[in-house]
Design a protein around this motif. Structure first.
Motif, PDB file in Angstrom:
ATOM      1  N   UNK A 288      47.572  58.881 -13.919  1.00 24.30           N
ATOM      2  CA  UNK A 288      47.307  59.642 -12.685  1.00 24.30           C
ATOM      3  C   UNK A 288      47.048  61.116 -12.946  1.00 24.30           C
ATOM      4  N   UNK A 289      47.609  61.655 -14.048  1.00 27.36           N
ATOM      5  CA  UNK A 289      47.414  63.074 -14.333  1.00 27.36           C
ATOM      6  C   UNK A 289      46.157  63.355 -15.152  1.00 27.36           C
ATOM      7  N   UNK A 290      45.555  62.313 -15.745  1.00 28.81           N
ATOM      8  CA  UNK A 290      44.301  62.518 -16.484  1.00 28.81           C
ATOM      9  C   UNK A 290      43.189  62.820 -15.496  1.00 28.81           C
ATOM     10  N   UNK A 291      42.126  63.429 -15.985  1.00 28.58           N
ATOM     11  CA  UNK A 291      41.006  63.710 -15.094  1.00 28.58           C
ATOM     12  C   UNK A 291      39.771  62.925 -15.517  1.00 28.58           C
ATOM     13  N   UNK A 292      38.919  62.688 -14.537  1.00 34.87           N
ATOM     14  CA  UNK A 292      37.605  62.088 -14.781  1.00 34.87           C
ATOM     15  C   UNK A 292      36.575  63.086 -14.290  1.00 34.87           C
ATOM     16  N   UNK A 299      27.262  65.709 -20.547  1.00 30.28           N
ATOM     17  CA  UNK A 299      28.489  66.387 -20.145  1.00 30.28           C
ATOM     18  C   UNK A 299      28.313  67.909 -20.260  1.00 30.28           C
ATOM     19  N   UNK A 300      27.475  68.445 -19.384  1.00 25.30           N
ATOM     20  CA  UNK A 300      27.137  69.873 -19.384  1.00 25.30           C
ATOM     21  C   UNK A 300      27.361  70.405 -17.974  1.00 25.30           C
ATOM     22  N   UNK A 301      27.734  71.675 -17.870  1.00 23.87           N
ATOM     23  CA  UNK A 301      28.011  72.284 -16.562  1.00 23.87           C
ATOM     24  C   UNK A 301      26.844  72.042 -15.601  1.00 23.87           C
ATOM     25  N   UNK A 302      25.640  72.182 -16.125  1.00 23.27           N
ATOM     26  CA  UNK A 302      24.436  72.049 -15.316  1.00 23.27           C
ATOM     27  C   UNK A 302      24.293  70.662 -14.680  1.00 23.27           C
ATOM     28  N   UNK A 307      34.862  66.665 -10.534  1.00 25.43           N
ATOM     29  CA  UNK A 307      36.042  66.289 -11.327  1.00 25.43           C
ATOM     30  C   UNK A 307      37.136  65.769 -10.398  1.00 25.43           C
ATOM     31  N   UNK A 308      37.768  64.672 -10.805  1.00 24.21           N
ATOM     32  CA  UNK A 308      38.868  64.064 -10.049  1.00 24.21           C
ATOM     33  C   UNK A 308      40.065  63.873 -10.976  1.00 24.21           C
TER      34      UNK A 308
END
Ligand SMILES: *[C@@H]1O[C@H](CO)[C@@H](O)[C@H](O)[C@H]1NC(C)=O
Ligand SMILES: *[C@@H]1O[C@H](CO)[C@@H](O)[C@H](O)[C@H]1NC(C)=O
Ligand SMILES: *[C@@H]1O[C@H](CO)[C@@H](O)[C@H](O)[C@H]1NC(C)=O
Length: 341
Positions: A288-292, A299-302, A307-308
């Protein structure tokens, strides 16, 4: 009743090692007129069953391919004992060994390939080679942060994929059918911007079998598809610079009208889907504490979508995603995503 005529037939079509030039290292050159095939044995054509080889044969041919051409090979035959096989080696040293061949074509770049057969017991064997001029360069395609998805085999094409800002690119193959992907054999991959023989890596069929994700050593990759097929095979190009923090990359291949899982494990592992199908995430099991983090591309900001945390994602389900490429990067631990298409 049937044995006698069959035996007689076998004797008549038995290929004599001496008479038909079955020997080691025989060279085969392109006939002057493009598209003219060379058959072995010369009396064979693909409408006939492959002739019987004499036992205890060891034969090989070096097929030369002029610059600007490629060669298409079909083999027909079957060996019957455990020590006998057919073999091809391309100019990059890629080896293929088989015991049965049903005329599914192989494609080879310049300057040569070798074909060999060695049999102990009874075997049938015949082949055909045809040389064709290479297609012309279609396009130079920049791979940016959104990544690039291409149809690998639906058309004849010759493209140069590049990113001047990345030291290398990666290539992932998503065949339409993960159990039958002979269509990938018509696609040749080169490391770098040219077609020189030192840059040839492999055909896509072997590359797919041996690597999940292939990384170039240069800023560009050339992919050349020599024959169109009806198979909707996809290629994903990513710039390596965006993959620096990524651990394992797992392919997700959505199937129409089905429910399927994608599982990743580790630090910053990525589940990558390349598809024309809309996907609905209907369940997730993760810490539950990991993020997706979801990206519509690299996987670039652009290319960031959202994020969840595990808890937020579970509460937000069901969620819809669509291609051509979606990446789900999990910060840590095991995660199992369940999708519906
Ligand atoms: C790739 O193939 C798909 C499905 O056949 C098609 O819808 C799409 O237009 C093709 N894309 C390109 C760039 O040819
Ligand atoms: C997907 O994974 C879940 C959790 O591990 C499992 O219960 C389910 O049976 C899997 N579904 C499929 C289609 O593999
Ligand atoms: C995230 O993806 C969804 C579904 O593909 C899309 O509707 C949405 O606009 C995307 N959001 C951003 C910020 O790109």
């Amino acid at each position: 009743m049937f044995e006698k005529p069959l035996l007689l037939l076998a004797v008549i079509v038995a290929v004599s090692a001496v008479g038909n030039g079955c020997q080691l290292g025989k060279a085969i050159y392109k006939p002057v007129i493009d598209g003219t095939p060379v058959y072995w044995p010369p009396s064979w054509t693909e409408t006939q069953p492959a002739p019987q080889l004499e036992t205890e044969q060891s034969c090989s041919w070096i097929v030369t391919i002029p610059r600007g051409y490629y060669a298409k090979l079909i083999i027909s035959g079957k060996t019957t004992d455990k020590d006998s096989r057919f073999q091809t080696v391309d100019t990059a040293g890629n080896l293929v060994q088989t015991t049965q061949e049903n005329m599914e074509p192989y494609y080879f770049p310049s300057p040569k390939f070798t074909i060999a057969v060695s049999n102990t017991g009874s075997a049938t064997f015949a082949f055909k080679v045809v040389w064709f001029p290479l297609p012309y360069l279609d396009d130079s395609i920049r791979v940016g942060p959104l990544a690039k998805v291409m149809n690998a085999t639906s058309t004849v094409n010759y493209n140069n994929y590049w990113d001047a800002n990345s030291n290398s690119l990666t290539l992932m193959t998503f065949p339409a059918d993960t159990k039958n992907y002979y269509s990938l054999r018509s696609t040749l991959v080169f490391d770098g911007p040219g077609l020189s023989s030192g840059c040839y890596i492999s055909n896509l069929y072997q590359l797919y079998q041996t690597t999940n994700q292939w990384t170039s050593s240069q800023k560009s990759i050339i992919v050349l598809n020599l024959e169109a097929s009806s198979s909707n095979d996809k290629l994903l190009f990513l710039s390596s610079k965006y993959l620096a923090g990524i651990g394992e990359m797992v392919k997700l291949q959505p199937q129409a009208n089905s429910i399927y899982n994608g599982t990743v494990n580790g630090l910053m592992s990525s589940l990558v889907a390349v598809t024309d199908l809309p996907m609905q995430m209907i369940d997730v099991q993760m810490e539950s504490a990991s993020t997706v983090t979801v990206y519509n591309g690299s996987p670039a900001v652009y290319a960031l979508n959202k994020t969840y945390t595990g808890t937020q994602l579970k509460n937000a389900l069901p969620l819809s995603f669509s291609g051509p490429v979606v990446q789900f990067v999990v910060s840590s631990g095991k995660a199992v995503f369940t999708f519906k298409s």
